[in-house]
Design a protein around this motif. Structure first.
Motif, PDB file in Angstrom:
ATOM      1  N   GLY A 195       4.851   9.455   3.536  1.00  0.00           N
ATOM      2  CA  GLY A 195       3.754  10.232   2.996  1.00  0.00           C
ATOM      3  C   GLY A 195       3.883  10.447   1.501  1.00  0.00           C
ATOM      4  O   GLY A 195       2.906  10.304   0.746  1.00  0.00           O
ATOM      5  N   ARG A 196       5.099  10.760   1.051  1.00  0.00           N
ATOM      6  CA  ARG A 196       5.322  11.012  -0.375  1.00  0.00           C
ATOM      7  C   ARG A 196       5.122   9.757  -1.210  1.00  0.00           C
ATOM      8  O   ARG A 196       4.424   9.782  -2.231  1.00  0.00           O
ATOM      9  N   VAL A 197       5.733   8.654  -0.783  1.00  0.00           N
ATOM     10  CA  VAL A 197       5.630   7.412  -1.553  1.00  0.00           C
ATOM     11  C   VAL A 197       4.192   6.907  -1.585  1.00  0.00           C
ATOM     12  O   VAL A 197       3.690   6.473  -2.627  1.00  0.00           O
ATOM     13  N   MET A 198       3.512   6.962  -0.445  1.00  0.00           N
ATOM     14  CA  MET A 198       2.133   6.459  -0.405  1.00  0.00           C
ATOM     15  C   MET A 198       1.219   7.314  -1.282  1.00  0.00           C
ATOM     16  O   MET A 198       0.338   6.787  -1.985  1.00  0.00           O
ATOM     17  N   ARG A 199       1.429   8.612  -1.268  1.00  0.00           N
ATOM     18  CA  ARG A 199       0.596   9.494  -2.098  1.00  0.00           C
ATOM     19  C   ARG A 199       0.805   9.176  -3.581  1.00  0.00           C
ATOM     20  O   ARG A 199      -0.159   9.066  -4.357  1.00  0.00           O
ATOM     21  N   GLU A 200       2.062   9.027  -3.994  1.00  0.00           N
ATOM     22  CA  GLU A 200       2.363   8.691  -5.385  1.00  0.00           C
ATOM     23  C   GLU A 200       1.811   7.306  -5.735  1.00  0.00           C
ATOM     24  O   GLU A 200       1.290   7.088  -6.839  1.00  0.00           O
ATOM     25  N   HIS A 201       1.928   6.385  -4.802  1.00  0.00           N
ATOM     26  CA  HIS A 201       1.433   5.019  -5.003  1.00  0.00           C
ATOM     27  C   HIS A 201      -0.068   5.024  -5.275  1.00  0.00           C
ATOM     28  O   HIS A 201      -0.554   4.370  -6.214  1.00  0.00           O
ATOM     29  N   MET A 202      -0.826   5.768  -4.498  1.00  0.00           N
ATOM     30  CA  MET A 202      -2.276   5.813  -4.666  1.00  0.00           C
ATOM     31  C   MET A 202      -2.661   6.478  -5.988  1.00  0.00           C
ATOM     32  O   MET A 202      -3.576   6.015  -6.687  1.00  0.00           O
ATOM     33  N   CYS A 203      -1.968   7.538  -6.351  1.00  0.00           N
ATOM     34  CA  CYS A 203      -2.274   8.224  -7.611  1.00  0.00           C
ATOM     35  C   CYS A 203      -1.990   7.318  -8.809  1.00  0.00           C
ATOM     36  O   CYS A 203      -2.785   7.239  -9.754  1.00  0.00           O
ATOM     37  N   CYS A 204      -0.855   6.594  -8.759  1.00  0.00           N
ATOM     38  CA  CYS A 204      -0.517   5.692  -9.859  1.00  0.00           C
ATOM     39  C   CYS A 204      -1.466   4.501  -9.914  1.00  0.00           C
ATOM     40  O   CYS A 204      -1.831   4.044 -10.998  1.00  0.00           O
TER      41      CYS A 204
END
Length: 255
Positions: free
Chosen positions: A226-235
Motif C-alpha cells: 500500500g505504501r509503495v503503490m501510493r508513493e508510486h502513483m503520486c510520483c
C-alpha cells in the motif's frame, strides 16, 4: 415557454422495432443466464416470436453483433452465438463517452491513485511463483528497452506491469477500471516538454517502484504494498506534470 415545457411538449422519439427486439434479446440473454457458446433461436423462430420480417430480425441481430454480445455463425447450424464482451470492446465504448468531455491528468490520477492502491492490496497473497516471475521479467524487459533508447516501448512495458496485477485480481470491476486507465495512458498520451534527464528519472523511478512492489508482494506485506503503490502513483503524476503530458484530443483512437 420554459425548457422543461418545451421538452415535455416535444414529440417522443419513436424507437425502431429492430432496436426494441435487440433490447428484448439482451433481456432474454440475462434472464435465461445464457452462457458464451449458446445460440439464440434461429431467424425463422425469431420472426415468428416477434411477428416481423427477416430484415428486421437481421437488423436486431446486427446491433447485438456490433455491441460485441453475439457473433453470427454461418452454415446449417449457424445463427447468433453468445460471446463474452471483450475488454477492448467495453473500453472503446467508454472512450466514445470521454471523447466528448474534457479529461485531464488531475482527474485521471485522482482516480488512479486510489484504484491502483486498492488493486495492489487486492492481489497480496494471490501472486504465485509464475505471476511473480512474470512481473520480474517485465522489469527486465523494461530496463532493456530504456537501455536501448526505446522509450515508448519502455513506457508501454511499465503499464503492462500494472496490467499483470489486473490479471491476478479476482475483482473483475477493479481490474477492468485499472486496465482501462492503463490503456488511456498507453495509447493517448503525448509529452510536450521535459528534458532527457527528466525522462530518464521518470523511468528510473517507475523501475525502482516496481522492484519494491515485487519484493513486497513476495513477502505478502500488505502494508508495504500500500505504501509503495501510493508513493508510486503520486510520483508518476508528478513526472507527468513535469513532462507536460496531455491526452490527444481524439479519444477514439486505438492502439
Amino acid at each position: 415557454m420554459s425548457e422543461a415545457e418545451a421538452s415535455a411538449s416535444a414529440p417522443l422519439r419513436r424507437i425502431k422495432l429492430s432496436d426494441q427486439i435487440a433490447e428484448d434479446l439482451c433481456r432474454r440473454i440475462a434472464r435465461e443466464r445464457m452462457e458464451p457458446g449458446q445460440r439464440l433461436p434461429n431467424e425463422q423462430t425469431l420472426m415468428q416470436q416477434y411477428g416481423c420480417a427477416k430484415g428486421t430480425i437481421r437488423e436486431a441481430l446486427k446491433a447485438l453483433e456490433v455491441q460485441g454480445l453475439v457473433a453470427m455463425r454461418s452454415g446449417p447450424n449457424g445463427g447468433a452465438e453468445i460471446r463474452p464482451v471483450s475488454i477492448d470492446a467495453a473500453a472503446q465504448q467508454l472512450r466514445r463517452f470521454l471523447h466528448f468531455r474534457r479529461l485531464d491528468f488531475a482527474q485521471v490520477y485522482a482516480v488512479r491513485r486510489e484504484l491502483e492502491v486498492a488493486l495492489g492490496l487486492a492481489v497480496v497473497g494471490r501472486l504465485d511463483a509464475e505471476a511473480l516471475r512474470g512481473l520480474e521479467e517485465n522489469i527486465l524487459a523494461c530496463e532493456a528497452a530504456f537501455a536501448g533508447g526505446e522509450h515508448a516501448r519502455g513506457r508501454s512495458l511499465e503499464l503492462t506491469f500494472h496490467d499483470l496485477l489486473c490479471d491476478a485480481s479476482d475483482n473483475a470491476l477493479l481490474g477492468f477500471m485499472c486496465r482501462f486507465i492503463n490503456s488511456l495512458l498507453r495509447d493517448l498520451v503525448e509529452f510536450q516538454g521535459g528534458s532527457a534527464t527528466e525522462y530518464a528519472a521518470f523511468g528510473a523511478h517507475n523501475l525502482e517502484s516496481h522492484r519494491q512492489l515485487v519484493s513486497a508482494f513476495r513477502a505478502e506485506d500488505a502494508e508495504a504494498v500500500g505504501r509503495v503503490m501510493r508513493e508510486h502513483m503520486c510520483c508518476a503524476e508528478h513526472y507527468m506534470r513535469r513532462l507536460d503530458a496531455s491526452f490527444r484530443s481524439d479519444m477514439l483512437s486505438g492502439r
